[in-house]
Design a protein around this motif. Sequence first.
Motif, PDB file in Angstrom:
ATOM      1  N   GLY A  30       0.827  -1.197   0.000  1.00 38.07           N
ATOM      2  CA  GLY A  30       0.000   0.000   0.000  1.00 38.07           C
ATOM      3  C   GLY A  30       0.863   1.250   0.000  1.00 38.07           C
ATOM      4  O   GLY A  30       2.004   1.229   0.474  1.00 38.07           O
ATOM      5  N   ASP A  31       0.311   2.337  -0.531  1.00 35.46           N
ATOM      6  CA  ASP A  31       1.047   3.588  -0.645  1.00 35.46           C
ATOM      7  C   ASP A  31       1.341   4.197   0.723  1.00 35.46           C
ATOM      8  O   ASP A  31       0.817   3.755   1.747  1.00 35.46           O
ATOM      9  N   ALA A  34      -1.336   4.643   3.618  1.00 40.73           N
ATOM     10  CA  ALA A  34      -2.471   3.763   3.325  1.00 40.73           C
ATOM     11  C   ALA A  34      -3.073   3.194   4.607  1.00 40.73           C
ATOM     12  O   ALA A  34      -4.297   3.035   4.726  1.00 40.73           O
ATOM     13  N   ARG A 120      -3.251  -6.118   1.088  1.00 39.16           N
ATOM     14  CA  ARG A 120      -3.146  -4.935   0.245  1.00 39.16           C
ATOM     15  C   ARG A 120      -4.128  -3.890   0.745  1.00 39.16           C
ATOM     16  O   ARG A 120      -5.301  -4.172   0.971  1.00 39.16           O
ATOM     17  N   ASP A 122      -5.633  -0.260  -0.245  1.00 36.37           N
ATOM     18  CA  ASP A 122      -5.748   0.778  -1.266  1.00 36.37           C
ATOM     19  C   ASP A 122      -6.526   1.955  -0.710  1.00 36.37           C
ATOM     20  O   ASP A 122      -7.574   1.790  -0.075  1.00 36.37           O
ATOM     21  N   ARG A 129     -10.615   2.894   2.875  1.00 36.79           N
ATOM     22  CA  ARG A 129      -9.508   2.011   2.483  1.00 36.79           C
ATOM     23  C   ARG A 129     -10.077   0.665   2.063  1.00 36.79           C
ATOM     24  O   ARG A 129     -10.866   0.073   2.787  1.00 36.79           O
ATOM     25  N   ARG A 130      -9.635   0.168   0.899  1.00 35.90           N
ATOM     26  CA  ARG A 130     -10.035  -1.169   0.489  1.00 35.90           C
ATOM     27  C   ARG A 130      -8.941  -2.136   0.915  1.00 35.90           C
ATOM     28  O   ARG A 130      -7.777  -1.958   0.587  1.00 35.90           O
TER      29      ARG A 130
END
Length: 136
Positions: A30-31, A34, A120, A122, A129-130
């Motif tokens: 994740g960024d 995130a 993960r 996103d 957030r996913r």
Amino acid sequence: MQTESEAQTRRVAIALADRLTPGTVLLLHGDLGAGKTAFVRGLAEALGFTDDPVSSPTFTLVHEYKGGRVPLYHADLYRLPDGGASLDDLGLDEVAQDGVLAIEWPERLARGVPGAIDVRIDIVSDTGRRITIEYR
Ligand SMILES: Nc1ncnc2c1ncn2[C@@H]1O[C@H](COP(=O)(O)OP(=O)(O)OP(=O)(O)O)[C@@H](O)[C@H]1O
Ligand SMILES: [Mg+2]
């Protein structure tokens, strides 16, 4: 699934933590911002590390949290060059055996980690957030 707050993300981690056994590696994708560290905070909470809150290990490579059901190790590889190291180089292969190892920025690793769980996160909005959890 999708979460709408940091607390919800922590709760997702807590639910997952129940099923974690020593030797499990979690790769947190994740960024920046995130919620990877937030997720680890949930793991720490669930595994019983109440008095030693997990902070973002920006300046320390690995943080160790003992005293709970299973030791938790938290590594943040952000500062490593891409493909710069393997788990063995970092001495993480051993800790991965006696506890749960959660790794932020696993993209920095020279190769994949067989048997690891991919998490993960996103960013879909300010607070949305996913979260996708994938077992290999
Ligand atoms: N649904 C959400 N889940 C998690 N964090 C959220 C959520 N909504 C907002 N946030 C905010 O996003 C930020 C996530 O920060 P965190 O340090 O966990 O990110 P990170 O993925 O570890 O970033 P870095 O790569 O910089 O270490 C926090 O400020 C948190 O409050
Ligand atoms: Mg972080």
